[in-house]
Design a protein around this motif. Structure first.
Motif, PDB file in Angstrom:
ATOM      1  N   ALA A  35      40.398  88.772  30.253  1.00  0.00           N
ATOM      2  CA  ALA A  35      39.700  89.561  31.266  1.00  0.00           C
ATOM      3  C   ALA A  35      39.146  90.862  30.702  1.00  0.00           C
ATOM      4  O   ALA A  35      38.062  91.301  31.108  1.00  0.00           O
ATOM      5  CB  ALA A  35      40.639  89.843  32.440  1.00  0.00           C
ATOM      6  N   ASP A  36      39.865  91.488  29.779  1.00  0.00           N
ATOM      7  CA  ASP A  36      39.359  92.726  29.181  1.00  0.00           C
ATOM      8  C   ASP A  36      38.067  92.471  28.413  1.00  0.00           C
ATOM      9  O   ASP A  36      37.114  93.250  28.503  1.00  0.00           O
ATOM     10  CB  ASP A  36      40.392  93.357  28.247  1.00  0.00           C
ATOM     11  CG  ASP A  36      41.551  94.000  28.993  1.00  0.00           C
ATOM     12  OD1 ASP A  36      41.362  94.415  30.153  1.00  0.00           O
ATOM     13  OD2 ASP A  36      42.634  94.091  28.400  1.00  0.00           O
ATOM     14  N   GLN A  39      35.235  92.030  30.864  1.00  0.00           N
ATOM     15  CA  GLN A  39      34.784  93.291  31.429  1.00  0.00           C
ATOM     16  C   GLN A  39      33.952  94.069  30.414  1.00  0.00           C
ATOM     17  O   GLN A  39      32.923  94.642  30.748  1.00  0.00           O
ATOM     18  CB  GLN A  39      35.986  94.117  31.906  1.00  0.00           C
ATOM     19  CG  GLN A  39      35.645  95.190  32.916  1.00  0.00           C
ATOM     20  CD  GLN A  39      35.233  96.503  32.286  1.00  0.00           C
ATOM     21  OE1 GLN A  39      35.535  96.785  31.144  1.00  0.00           O
ATOM     22  NE2 GLN A  39      34.543  97.313  33.051  1.00  0.00           N
ATOM     23  N   ALA A  66      37.013  90.132  37.141  1.00  0.00           N
ATOM     24  CA  ALA A  66      37.707  90.392  38.405  1.00  0.00           C
ATOM     25  C   ALA A  66      38.498  89.167  38.849  1.00  0.00           C
ATOM     26  O   ALA A  66      39.646  89.289  39.299  1.00  0.00           O
ATOM     27  CB  ALA A  66      36.706  90.802  39.479  1.00  0.00           C
ATOM     28  N   GLU A  67      37.903  87.991  38.704  1.00  0.00           N
ATOM     29  CA  GLU A  67      38.592  86.746  39.076  1.00  0.00           C
ATOM     30  C   GLU A  67      39.843  86.520  38.240  1.00  0.00           C
ATOM     31  O   GLU A  67      40.774  85.850  38.683  1.00  0.00           O
ATOM     32  CB  GLU A  67      37.640  85.554  38.929  1.00  0.00           C
ATOM     33  CG  GLU A  67      36.515  85.547  39.946  1.00  0.00           C
ATOM     34  CD  GLU A  67      35.401  84.560  39.596  1.00  0.00           C
ATOM     35  OE1 GLU A  67      35.525  83.817  38.594  1.00  0.00           O
ATOM     36  OE2 GLU A  67      34.391  84.553  40.331  1.00  0.00           O
ATOM     37  N   HIS A  68      39.852  87.091  37.027  1.00  0.00           N
ATOM     38  CA  HIS A  68      41.012  86.959  36.145  1.00  0.00           C
ATOM     39  C   HIS A  68      41.952  88.158  36.264  1.00  0.00           C
ATOM     40  O   HIS A  68      42.826  88.354  35.422  1.00  0.00           O
ATOM     41  CB  HIS A  68      40.554  86.766  34.700  1.00  0.00           C
ATOM     42  CG  HIS A  68      40.059  85.383  34.425  1.00  0.00           C
ATOM     43  ND1 HIS A  68      38.756  85.003  34.662  1.00  0.00           N
ATOM     44  CD2 HIS A  68      40.699  84.276  33.976  1.00  0.00           C
ATOM     45  CE1 HIS A  68      38.616  83.729  34.345  1.00  0.00           C
ATOM     46  NE2 HIS A  68      39.782  83.264  33.933  1.00  0.00           N
ATOM     47  N   GLY A  69      41.758  88.953  37.306  1.00  0.00           N
ATOM     48  CA  GLY A  69      42.705  90.011  37.614  1.00  0.00           C
ATOM     49  C   GLY A  69      42.445  91.371  37.005  1.00  0.00           C
ATOM     50  O   GLY A  69      43.298  92.257  37.105  1.00  0.00           O
ATOM     51  N   HIS A  70      41.300  91.578  36.382  1.00  0.00           N
ATOM     52  CA  HIS A  70      41.009  92.876  35.766  1.00  0.00           C
ATOM     53  C   HIS A  70      40.812  93.927  36.860  1.00  0.00           C
ATOM     54  O   HIS A  70      39.924  93.798  37.706  1.00  0.00           O
ATOM     55  CB  HIS A  70      39.762  92.768  34.885  1.00  0.00           C
ATOM     56  CG  HIS A  70      39.592  93.913  33.955  1.00  0.00           C
ATOM     57  ND1 HIS A  70      39.027  95.093  34.357  1.00  0.00           N
ATOM     58  CD2 HIS A  70      39.936  94.050  32.657  1.00  0.00           C
ATOM     59  CE1 HIS A  70      39.000  95.920  33.319  1.00  0.00           C
ATOM     60  NE2 HIS A  70      39.562  95.309  32.282  1.00  0.00           N
ATOM     61  N   VAL A  71      41.645  94.957  36.865  1.00  0.00           N
ATOM     62  CA  VAL A  71      41.662  95.944  37.940  1.00  0.00           C
ATOM     63  C   VAL A  71      40.338  96.697  38.045  1.00  0.00           C
ATOM     64  O   VAL A  71      39.799  96.864  39.152  1.00  0.00           O
ATOM     65  CB  VAL A  71      42.832  96.934  37.739  1.00  0.00           C
ATOM     66  CG1 VAL A  71      42.804  98.043  38.773  1.00  0.00           C
ATOM     67  CG2 VAL A  71      44.150  96.196  37.785  1.00  0.00           C
ATOM     68  N   ARG A  74      37.656  94.426  39.387  1.00  0.00           N
ATOM     69  CA  ARG A  74      37.824  94.204  40.832  1.00  0.00           C
ATOM     70  C   ARG A  74      37.237  95.363  41.622  1.00  0.00           C
ATOM     71  O   ARG A  74      36.582  95.155  42.645  1.00  0.00           O
ATOM     72  CB  ARG A  74      39.299  94.025  41.177  1.00  0.00           C
ATOM     73  CG  ARG A  74      39.847  92.677  40.826  1.00  0.00           C
ATOM     74  CD  ARG A  74      41.281  92.559  41.261  1.00  0.00           C
ATOM     75  NE  ARG A  74      41.749  91.196  41.048  1.00  0.00           N
ATOM     76  CZ  ARG A  74      42.970  90.793  41.329  1.00  0.00           C
ATOM     77  NH1 ARG A  74      43.852  91.621  41.842  1.00  0.00           N
ATOM     78  NH2 ARG A  74      43.315  89.547  41.109  1.00  0.00           N
TER      79      ARG A  74
END
Length: 82
Positions: A35-36, A39, A66-71, A74
């Motif tokens: 996810a990083d 982004q 975002a779908e992979h949880g990156h704050v 999101r």
């Protein structure tokens, strides 16, 4: 090599102003659902740094992050109303 190591290599090459290598390693990490890295690719596409400036690709990468949880991603998605 794991995705985190690939991402870190990408960021190292980014800091060393070697854009082609940076983009290569970030894409490899993103392909492994990092996810990083996703982004970062979104940010780079938005700026046209290391890769072609492309708003559509920037949004795609940020949404994937975002779908992979990156704050941060999101929050960006929420702020952009995507």
């Amino acid at each position: 090599m794991g995705a985190a190591a690939q991402r870190e290599l990408g960021l190292l090459f980014l800091a060393l102003t070697q854009p082609e290598r940076a983009a290569h390693w970030l894409h490899l990490a993103a392909a492994q659902a990092d996810a990083d890295a996703m982004q970062w690719l979104g940010k780079l596409h938005a700026r046209g740094e290391c890769v072609e400036q492309d708003e559509t690709k920037a949004i795609e990468w940020i949404k994937k992050a975002a779908e992979h949880g990156h704050v941060i991603a999101r929050r960006q998605v929420a702020e952009l109303g995507l």
